[in-house]
Scaffold this motif. Sequence first.
Motif, PDB file in Angstrom:
ATOM      1  N   SER A  58      13.594  35.028  52.061  1.00 14.83           N
ATOM      2  CA  SER A  58      13.970  35.261  50.662  1.00 14.83           C
ATOM      3  C   SER A  58      15.351  34.665  50.360  1.00 14.83           C
ATOM      4  O   SER A  58      16.162  34.450  51.270  1.00 14.83           O
ATOM      5  CB  SER A  58      14.001  36.760  50.367  1.00 14.83           C
ATOM      6  OG  SER A  58      15.085  37.348  51.055  1.00 14.83           O
ATOM      7  N   GLU A  59      15.600  34.410  49.086  1.00 18.72           N
ATOM      8  CA  GLU A  59      16.928  33.920  48.689  1.00 18.72           C
ATOM      9  C   GLU A  59      18.000  34.953  49.013  1.00 18.72           C
ATOM     10  O   GLU A  59      19.129  34.607  49.375  1.00 18.72           O
ATOM     11  CB  GLU A  59      16.937  33.577  47.193  1.00 18.72           C
ATOM     12  CG  GLU A  59      16.096  32.353  46.875  1.00 18.72           C
ATOM     13  CD  GLU A  59      16.256  31.883  45.433  1.00 18.72           C
ATOM     14  OE1 GLU A  59      17.377  31.944  44.906  1.00 18.72           O
ATOM     15  OE2 GLU A  59      15.251  31.456  44.841  1.00 18.72           O
ATOM     16  N   MET A  60      17.651  36.241  48.902  1.00 19.10           N
ATOM     17  CA  MET A  60      18.620  37.289  49.233  1.00 19.10           C
ATOM     18  C   MET A  60      18.988  37.229  50.713  1.00 19.10           C
ATOM     19  O   MET A  60      20.161  37.377  51.082  1.00 19.10           O
ATOM     20  CB  MET A  60      18.041  38.671  48.877  1.00 19.10           C
ATOM     21  CG  MET A  60      19.001  39.823  49.104  1.00 19.10           C
ATOM     22  SD  MET A  60      20.588  39.593  48.254  1.00 19.10           S
ATOM     23  CE  MET A  60      20.090  39.839  46.562  1.00 19.10           C
ATOM     24  N   ALA A  61      17.988  36.971  51.560  1.00 22.57           N
ATOM     25  CA  ALA A  61      18.260  36.858  53.000  1.00 22.57           C
ATOM     26  C   ALA A  61      19.161  35.660  53.286  1.00 22.57           C
ATOM     27  O   ALA A  61      20.054  35.730  54.130  1.00 22.57           O
ATOM     28  CB  ALA A  61      16.956  36.739  53.781  1.00 22.57           C
ATOM     29  N   VAL A  62      18.942  34.556  52.558  1.00 24.78           N
ATOM     30  CA  VAL A  62      19.811  33.380  52.722  1.00 24.78           C
ATOM     31  C   VAL A  62      21.255  33.755  52.389  1.00 24.78           C
ATOM     32  O   VAL A  62      22.184  33.463  53.147  1.00 24.78           O
ATOM     33  CB  VAL A  62      19.357  32.216  51.811  1.00 24.78           C
ATOM     34  CG1 VAL A  62      20.398  31.092  51.806  1.00 24.78           C
ATOM     35  CG2 VAL A  62      18.011  31.670  52.268  1.00 24.78           C
ATOM     36  N   LYS A  63      21.437  34.424  51.262  1.00 30.93           N
ATOM     37  CA  LYS A  63      22.799  34.780  50.830  1.00 30.93           C
ATOM     38  C   LYS A  63      23.457  35.731  51.822  1.00 30.93           C
ATOM     39  O   LYS A  63      24.649  35.598  52.134  1.00 30.93           O
ATOM     40  CB  LYS A  63      22.748  35.424  49.440  1.00 30.93           C
ATOM     41  CG  LYS A  63      22.438  34.431  48.333  1.00 30.93           C
ATOM     42  CD  LYS A  63      22.557  35.090  46.972  1.00 30.93           C
ATOM     43  CE  LYS A  63      22.382  34.057  45.863  1.00 30.93           C
ATOM     44  NZ  LYS A  63      22.745  34.597  44.549  1.00 30.93           N
ATOM     45  N   THR A  64      22.687  36.706  52.308  1.00 32.09           N
ATOM     46  CA  THR A  64      23.248  37.680  53.241  1.00 32.09           C
ATOM     47  C   THR A  64      23.670  37.010  54.542  1.00 32.09           C
ATOM     48  O   THR A  64      24.764  37.243  55.057  1.00 32.09           O
ATOM     49  CB  THR A  64      22.197  38.775  53.545  1.00 32.09           C
ATOM     50  OG1 THR A  64      21.802  39.381  52.316  1.00 32.09           O
ATOM     51  CG2 THR A  64      22.758  39.835  54.470  1.00 32.09           C
ATOM     52  N   ARG A  65      22.799  36.136  55.048  1.00 30.79           N
ATOM     53  CA  ARG A  65      23.115  35.463  56.321  1.00 30.79           C
ATOM     54  C   ARG A  65      24.268  34.479  56.153  1.00 30.79           C
ATOM     55  O   ARG A  65      25.102  34.331  57.047  1.00 30.79           O
ATOM     56  CB  ARG A  65      21.874  34.752  56.866  1.00 30.79           C
ATOM     57  CG  ARG A  65      20.795  35.727  57.272  1.00 30.79           C
ATOM     58  CD  ARG A  65      19.549  35.036  57.778  1.00 30.79           C
ATOM     59  NE  ARG A  65      18.436  35.978  57.821  1.00 30.79           N
ATOM     60  CZ  ARG A  65      17.253  35.704  58.349  1.00 30.79           C
ATOM     61  NH1 ARG A  65      17.021  34.535  58.878  1.00 30.79           N
ATOM     62  NH2 ARG A  65      16.294  36.621  58.344  1.00 30.79           N
ATOM     63  N   SER A 101      31.372  41.942  51.101  1.00 36.34           N
ATOM     64  CA  SER A 101      30.038  41.351  51.157  1.00 36.34           C
ATOM     65  C   SER A 101      29.749  40.465  49.943  1.00 36.34           C
ATOM     66  O   SER A 101      28.781  39.707  49.938  1.00 36.34           O
ATOM     67  CB  SER A 101      28.966  42.435  51.290  1.00 36.34           C
ATOM     68  OG  SER A 101      29.021  43.274  50.166  1.00 36.34           O
ATOM     69  N   SER A 102      30.601  40.559  48.898  1.00 39.69           N
ATOM     70  CA  SER A 102      30.394  39.734  47.697  1.00 39.69           C
ATOM     71  C   SER A 102      31.255  38.474  47.697  1.00 39.69           C
ATOM     72  O   SER A 102      31.116  37.624  46.808  1.00 39.69           O
ATOM     73  CB  SER A 102      30.730  40.546  46.435  1.00 39.69           C
ATOM     74  OG  SER A 102      29.916  41.673  46.346  1.00 39.69           O
ATOM     75  N   LEU A 103      32.151  38.355  48.693  1.00 40.56           N
ATOM     76  CA  LEU A 103      33.114  37.245  48.647  1.00 40.56           C
ATOM     77  C   LEU A 103      32.455  35.885  48.815  1.00 40.56           C
ATOM     78  O   LEU A 103      32.908  34.886  48.237  1.00 40.56           O
ATOM     79  CB  LEU A 103      34.203  37.438  49.710  1.00 40.56           C
ATOM     80  CG  LEU A 103      35.139  38.626  49.481  1.00 40.56           C
ATOM     81  CD1 LEU A 103      36.231  38.658  50.549  1.00 40.56           C
ATOM     82  CD2 LEU A 103      35.758  38.588  48.086  1.00 40.56           C
ATOM     83  N   LEU A 111      28.507  34.799  41.247  1.00 43.20           N
ATOM     84  CA  LEU A 111      28.466  36.230  40.927  1.00 43.20           C
ATOM     85  C   LEU A 111      28.321  36.460  39.434  1.00 43.20           C
ATOM     86  O   LEU A 111      28.762  35.641  38.630  1.00 43.20           O
ATOM     87  CB  LEU A 111      29.756  36.902  41.394  1.00 43.20           C
ATOM     88  CG  LEU A 111      29.886  37.320  42.850  1.00 43.20           C
ATOM     89  CD1 LEU A 111      31.185  38.084  43.035  1.00 43.20           C
ATOM     90  CD2 LEU A 111      28.704  38.144  43.309  1.00 43.20           C
ATOM     91  N   GLU A 112      27.736  37.578  39.083  1.00 46.06           N
ATOM     92  CA  GLU A 112      27.683  37.921  37.663  1.00 46.06           C
ATOM     93  C   GLU A 112      29.108  38.191  37.177  1.00 46.06           C
ATOM     94  O   GLU A 112      29.981  38.575  37.961  1.00 46.06           O
ATOM     95  CB  GLU A 112      26.765  39.128  37.412  1.00 46.06           C
ATOM     96  CG  GLU A 112      27.152  40.400  38.090  1.00 46.06           C
ATOM     97  CD  GLU A 112      26.482  40.548  39.463  1.00 46.06           C
ATOM     98  OE1 GLU A 112      26.232  41.687  39.856  1.00 46.06           O
ATOM     99  OE2 GLU A 112      26.260  39.520  40.130  1.00 46.06           O
ATOM    100  N   ALA A 113      29.301  37.973  35.893  1.00 47.76           N
ATOM    101  CA  ALA A 113      30.658  37.970  35.313  1.00 47.76           C
ATOM    102  C   ALA A 113      31.429  39.257  35.601  1.00 47.76           C
ATOM    103  O   ALA A 113      32.630  39.214  35.921  1.00 47.76           O
ATOM    104  CB  ALA A 113      30.564  37.726  33.815  1.00 47.76           C
ATOM    105  N   GLU A 114      30.744  40.383  35.523  1.00 46.29           N
ATOM    106  CA  GLU A 114      31.439  41.668  35.658  1.00 46.29           C
ATOM    107  C   GLU A 114      32.031  41.838  37.063  1.00 46.29           C
ATOM    108  O   GLU A 114      33.203  42.195  37.226  1.00 46.29           O
ATOM    109  CB  GLU A 114      30.455  42.801  35.362  1.00 46.29           C
ATOM    110  CG  GLU A 114      31.139  44.163  35.304  1.00 46.29           C
ATOM    111  CD  GLU A 114      30.138  45.284  35.013  1.00 46.29           C
ATOM    112  OE1 GLU A 114      30.498  46.445  35.206  1.00 46.29           O
ATOM    113  OE2 GLU A 114      28.995  44.981  34.606  1.00 46.29           O
ATOM    114  N   VAL A 128      40.123  35.654  50.872  1.00 43.22           N
ATOM    115  CA  VAL A 128      39.422  34.703  49.986  1.00 43.22           C
ATOM    116  C   VAL A 128      39.914  33.277  50.239  1.00 43.22           C
ATOM    117  O   VAL A 128      39.111  32.346  50.376  1.00 43.22           O
ATOM    118  CB  VAL A 128      39.621  35.091  48.501  1.00 43.22           C
ATOM    119  CG1 VAL A 128      39.126  33.970  47.584  1.00 43.22           C
ATOM    120  CG2 VAL A 128      38.870  36.377  48.193  1.00 43.22           C
ATOM    121  N   ASP A 129      41.233  33.107  50.314  1.00 41.02           N
ATOM    122  CA  ASP A 129      41.794  31.759  50.526  1.00 41.02           C
ATOM    123  C   ASP A 129      41.347  31.168  51.866  1.00 41.02           C
ATOM    124  O   ASP A 129      40.979  29.997  51.951  1.00 41.02           O
ATOM    125  CB  ASP A 129      43.334  31.800  50.489  1.00 41.02           C
ATOM    126  CG  ASP A 129      43.867  32.031  49.086  1.00 41.02           C
ATOM    127  OD1 ASP A 129      43.077  31.910  48.125  1.00 41.02           O
ATOM    128  OD2 ASP A 129      45.069  32.340  48.955  1.00 41.02           O
TER     129      ASP A 129
END
Lengths: 200, 83
Positions: free
Chosen positions: A169-176, B13-15, B23-26, B45-46
């Motif tokens: 899945s695309e989510m698995a790609v992003k997570t990995r 985990s979102s970096l 990422l969504e704007a919020e 981040v850098d």
Amino acid sequence: MINTKENRPISLEALRNGDRAEFARLVEQYDTFVYRLALRIVGNPQDAEDVLQETFIKALKHLPDFDGRSSLSTWLYRIATNEALMVLRKDKGAIVSLDDPDDNSDDEQEPLEVVDWCCLPEETLMSAEAKEYLDKAISELPATLRVVVVLRDIQGLSTRETSEVLNISEMAVKTRLSRARLQLRQSLSSYFSHQFGLEN
Amino acid sequence: MTQPKPSCHELISSLSDFVNGELEAELCAKIESHIAECPNCRIVVDTLRKTITLYQQTSAQTEMPNEVRSRLFKRLELEDLLK
């Protein structure tokens, strides 16, 4: 999408009709990309060359089965990735699977090395020793993460193309990808902080 | 070693998506606001961005040797079409 050396699209019809010149054009357009992919996954030039050759031999053999639902490049990458993973299985006797039950694990919550090494001179960041260390760090990633970082970041495939190549899945790609990038960042941070005595 | 604050952990985990601009704007605004005030996360981040740039640059330097291409065309019985 992969950038090719020539913009004229490869004719699937010509390939299926056994047009040798068209197949040679396909090989010429994609061989470097396949070689780089293989080299990054298997880690040595001899095995990478074997993967390169087997990829195009299998492509030639299975062209009649190619249904055109994915792009030719995605199809080639899928063959090459599978060949490279087979080499890893053969060489290391390891169980190498693209299925990863730990996709939702929380290992990104470990303590982070927080050292600002971005300010180091470019010649230091790009030194032969730093490059060797980075190559080693990539080669030491688990195969499930290494394949994603190679396809997505090094070969430049999109998240969707990567998911199609790996059939995940695309989510698995992003997570990995996230886990791989953070591990490589951590490795480089440790390296530069120890080499240059940078403070946390 | 520095142990980031729990609020930092929530963003880690979102970096990867953040540096991709995916990422969504919020959530993107939340991270930008956070790193403006958190030196540790700004460094993460850098250095994450720099790490990606470094392995992309070093990989781009890898060329396939001409003899590898020659052997490939020979194996495929396409030597006569090798340019």
